[in-house]
Motif scaffolding. Structure first.
Motif, short mmCIF file in Angstrom:
data_model
loop_
_atom_site.label_atom_id
_atom_site.label_comp_id
_atom_site.label_asym_id
_atom_site.label_seq_id
_atom_site.Cartn_x
_atom_site.Cartn_y
_atom_site.Cartn_z
N THR A 131 88.89 13.19 -35.45
CA THR A 131 87.50 13.41 -35.04
C THR A 131 86.99 12.30 -34.11
O THR A 131 85.81 12.30 -33.74
CB THR A 131 86.59 13.46 -36.28
N LEU A 132 87.85 11.38 -33.72
CA LEU A 132 87.42 10.25 -32.91
C LEU A 132 87.08 10.69 -31.49
O LEU A 132 87.71 11.60 -30.94
CB LEU A 132 88.52 9.18 -32.85
N LYS A 133 86.10 10.03 -30.93
CA LYS A 133 85.74 10.22 -29.52
C LYS A 133 86.19 9.04 -28.67
O LYS A 133 86.32 9.16 -27.45
CB LYS A 133 84.22 10.40 -29.39
N THR A 134 86.38 7.89 -29.31
CA THR A 134 86.82 6.68 -28.62
C THR A 134 87.95 6.05 -29.43
O THR A 134 88.08 6.31 -30.64
CB THR A 134 85.67 5.66 -28.47
N PRO A 135 88.77 5.23 -28.82
CA PRO A 135 89.86 4.57 -29.57
C PRO A 135 89.32 3.72 -30.71
O PRO A 135 88.23 3.15 -30.64
CB PRO A 135 90.56 3.72 -28.51
N ARG A 136 90.11 3.61 -31.79
CA ARG A 136 89.72 2.83 -32.96
C ARG A 136 90.92 2.05 -33.47
O ARG A 136 92.05 2.56 -33.51
CB ARG A 136 89.20 3.76 -34.06
N GLU A 137 90.66 0.82 -33.85
CA GLU A 137 91.69 -0.04 -34.43
C GLU A 137 91.40 -0.18 -35.92
O GLU A 137 90.39 -0.75 -36.32
CB GLU A 137 91.69 -1.42 -33.76
N SER A 138 92.28 0.36 -36.75
CA SER A 138 92.05 0.36 -38.19
C SER A 138 92.49 -0.97 -38.79
O SER A 138 93.07 -1.83 -38.11
CB SER A 138 92.82 1.50 -38.85
N ASP A 139 92.18 -1.13 -40.09
CA ASP A 139 92.62 -2.33 -40.79
C ASP A 139 94.15 -2.34 -40.87
O ASP A 139 94.79 -1.27 -40.96
CB ASP A 139 92.04 -2.36 -42.21
#
Length: 747
Positions: A323-331
């Motif tokens: 569901t992301l719209k932008t990149p995400r860096e997880s833990d």
């Protein structure tokens, strides 16, 4: 007449109102101008920040000098220097170039700064990389750019044909590349999709699909692409793969970074070999179209995912990436096998899906932890040192310091925490030590700002106006920084001066003592000779007969005179030994004859006096004795003083025994008496020369005699000891080497 003052008052009021309006207008315009200037300055600063960020993001380092100001550095240090080094270290050319190249580059930079002579040079770094250095003048500024060359030694120079194939592979239209003889050597995915449905040459495939073949002449060959003929409607060219991602397959698979792409239905579209290796999955099992949930379940079964108490909730949170719209860096994921993986999720395209990029940061975290631990240990060590430590970078700023530095130079602790420039430290020291603080630190500053690669380490001592003395050392570090250490030596230096002065006083006093002893001894000999002569004259009765009492008195005078003469000789001998000018005359000695000489001297010191029982002396000597190489005069003095000391501690009529025993390479002389035991002062005289206070007239001179014995025994390389006899008396044992006097004389 009354109208004139009224007119003047009205005019003045009107002028005041007009002036007030004008002033307000000027102030309003000034505020607007100031606001416009502030906006322009902010805009220029933002533009400068953008330029600096642009320069810093490149794979090169740029240094800019503006007059004599501190140079500015742009770009990451890792592009030139090893990891962990500061960017200021690039100016220490010798740390990353060979000595010849470093000297040549330093000379070119010096010429550039002095005369604006630009240059463009190639060098080979110590790690084998090819480096390019470019210098040029920018008006009143000087710039130096350092970067690795595009192609390094040992690299395969890319073929222009390879580049062309790479470009063709990314095009959506069908394209082919022809080689010699018109043979197709490369075709992109769109053309391959057409070729699978229609067999034949490129021209035949184009005709069969209603397309036009357009040829292009290229520098490295000939290419052709297929397009729809003008005015012709045809079926669309089949897509090579879903979502248009197939043209990225070759690029993704060649990357060393693990990557996996899933479509909106959570189905695997593409993954590279690095992804399979990261999760230790069989490439045959990992096929396209697999649901990501099935992959996650297998990884959990194999013990490859983080140990989460609620796996289903963890998986649901992870699948929210779709569901992301932008990149995400997880833990970071902490895996059971000890690895740590960083996961980056990004949208795959307008149709949905997600792209995962994985990075194994285990070694990176380990290095960070080790670095942090090393820094903590280093800081704790520095804080515990008794020396003040300061480390300055090539830009003249303080990068490291300990509390001891603040104590020694009275610097505010909060100032050191701000990484101040050395000029700020000079100002702070000048305020704390107004007498000479600024002068001392200006001299130290020259060593800090000196960037000459040939400079050497220095050290010295600083004597401050407040009485403090500091030893300092300036050391050049491998990364181009400079370390300064300070040690407070005030107390030790003062103590050293006191010891030096005391030693000089002792030497002077000893010299005066020796001169006094020699002068007094020689002055006493003349009257003593007269006393002995007149006593002998009276004893001979040449001047007339003597009564028995007069003869007894005369004998006492003669005995005391002999004792006094022996004391004077002992004093002179001690002075000679102390002065270090005593000479040995070693010869083969007749031990019994030496003993007889000592007995004769003892008889003169203790003559037979009417009314007193004579002293009984026993001599025990073996018939055969080995040869003793020694100074005969010194041996006689040793024996005489031992016997006379024993006689002084023995009552009249008592017994003194002297025995000689050869033992190996040594000869043992033992003197025993049955009188009162020797005092502690007398014992001390045998081990450490000191004044032995006599407890009676009979013991007078014994301490000096024992000191003579000790000196002459040590001069021969022998030893001496004192023992108590039971129930009464003392035993003195002297051990002499048979040939030690020869060795001592040879030295």
């Amino acid at each position: 007449m009354n109208a004139i003052p009224l007119a003047i008052a009205v005019g003045a009021g009107a002028f005041a109102l007009l002036a007030t309006a004008v002033v307000r207008r000027i102030m309003r315009e000034g505020k607007h101008a100031q606001q416009r200037s502030s906006e322009q300055v902010a805009s220029l600063r933002a533009l400068v920040d953008d330029y600096e960020a642009l320069l810093s993001s490149t794979g090169e380092v740029t240094i800019v000098w503006s007059g004599r100001a501190t140079p500015k550095f742009f770009g990451p240090a890792s592009s030139i220097l090893p990891a962990g080094r500061r960017v200021e270290g690039v100016l220490d050319f010798a740390s990353w170039l060979s000595p010849t190249d470093a000297e040549a580059l330093a000379q070119r930079v010096a010429d550039l700064r002095a005369g604006g002579q630009g240059f463009d040079l190639l060098f080979t770094a110590r790690d084998g990389r090819q480096m390019r250095a470019m210098g040029w003048a920018l008006g009143g500024r000087i710039a130096l750019r350092l970067r690795p060359t595009l192609y390094q030694p040992g690299d395969r120079v890319p073929n222009r044909g390879d580049d062309l194939e790479r470009v063709i592979g990314t095009l959506p239209d069908p394209v082919v590349l022809f080689g010699p003889g018109g043979k197709v050597v490369f075709a992109n995915a769109a053309y391959q999709a057409l070729a699978r449905s229609t067999q034949g040459t490129p021209s035949e495939i184009a005709d069969a699909n209603g397309l036009e073949l357009v040829s292009l002449d290229l520098p490295v060959g000939k290419a052709a692409y297929l397009r729809v003929r003008p005015g012709t409607a045809t079926a669309p060219i089949p897509a090579p793969a879903p979502d248009g991602l197939a043209h990225l397959s070759a690029i993704i698979d060649a990357l060393a970074t693990p990557i996996a792409i899933f479509n909106a239905g959570r189905e695997l579209v593409q993954c590279n070999r690095a992804y399979a290796q990261l999760w230790r999955l069989d490439p045959k099992w990992l096929r396209q179209g697999m649901d990501e949930r099935a992959i996650l379940d297998k990884l959990r079964t194999d013990g490859m995912l983080p140990a989460e108490p609620d796996y289903q909730a963890w998986r649901a949170r992870h699948l929210q990436s779709y569901t992301l719209k932008t990149p995400r860096e997880s833990d970071p994921w902490h895996l059971p096998d000890g690895r740590t993986v960083q996961v980056i999720s990004a949208p795959a395209g307008p149709k949905g899906g997600v792209i995962y990029v994985f990075e194994d940061i285990t070694d990176q975290l380990k290095l960070k932890s080790q670095h942090r631990t090393q820094l903590d240990v280093q800081r704790s060590t520095l804080n515990a040192l008794n020396e003040g430590v300061a480390v300055f970078g090539t830009n003249g700023r303080l990068t490291l310091a300990n509390p001891r530095l603040s104590t020694l130079w009275r610097l505010p602790t909060n100032l050191l925490d701000t990484n101040p420039h050395i000029d700020q430290i000079v100002e702070a020291v000048a305020r704390a030590l107004p007498e000479d603080g600024a002068i001392l630190w200006r001299d130290l500053k020259r060593s800090i700002v000196d960037l000459n690669p040939t400079r050497t380490d220095t050290h010295g001592r600083i004597t401050r106006a407040d009485g403090k003395m500091l030893d300092y050392a300036i050391t050049r570090l491998p990364d181009g920084q400079t370390m300064m250490t300070f040690v407070d030596v005030t107390e030790s230096a003062n103590y050293q001066n006191v010891l030096k002065e005391r030693n000089e006083a002792l030497v002077t006093a000893d010299r005066l003592k020796d001169a006094f002893v020699q002068n007094v001894s020689y002055e006493l000999r003349s009257p003593l000779t007269n006393i002995i002569g007149f006593a002998d004259l009276l004893a001979s009765e040449a001047a007339g007969p003597l009564t028995d009492k007069q003869k007894s008195y005369t004998d006492y005078i003669r005995a005391s005179s002999v004792t006094l003469g022996v004391l004077i000789d002992n004093i002179l001998d001690l002075a000679t030994v102390d002065a270090g000018i005593a000479q040995m005359r070693p010869e083969p000695q007749d031990v019994p004859a030496l003993i007889e000489k000592a007995k004769a001297g003892l008889a003169a010191t203790f003559p037979d006096i009417d009314g007193e029982e004579p002293l009984n002396i026993e001599i025990d000597i073996p018939e055969e004795l080995p040869v003793l190489y020694a100074d005969g005069t010194r041996i006689v003095q040793i024996l005489y003083n031992l016997l006379s000391t024993a006689a002084r501690f023995t009552e009249p009529g008592g017994k003194v025994r002297l025995s000689v025993i050869p033992r190996g390479e040594r000869m043992i002389f033992t003197v025993e008496d049955d009188g009162t035991q020797m005092t502690d002062e007398m014992r001390a005289a045998l081990s450490d020369r000191s004044d032995a206070a006599a407890t009676s007239a009979r013991h007078r001179g014994a301490g000096l005699g024992l000191a003579i014995v000790r000196s002459f025994v040590h001069l021969h390389g022998g030893t001496i000891s004192v023992e108590r006899r039971e129930p009464r008396g003392s035993r003195v044992v002297v051990s002499l080497p048979l040939a030690a006097a020869l060795t001592t004389a040879a030295e």
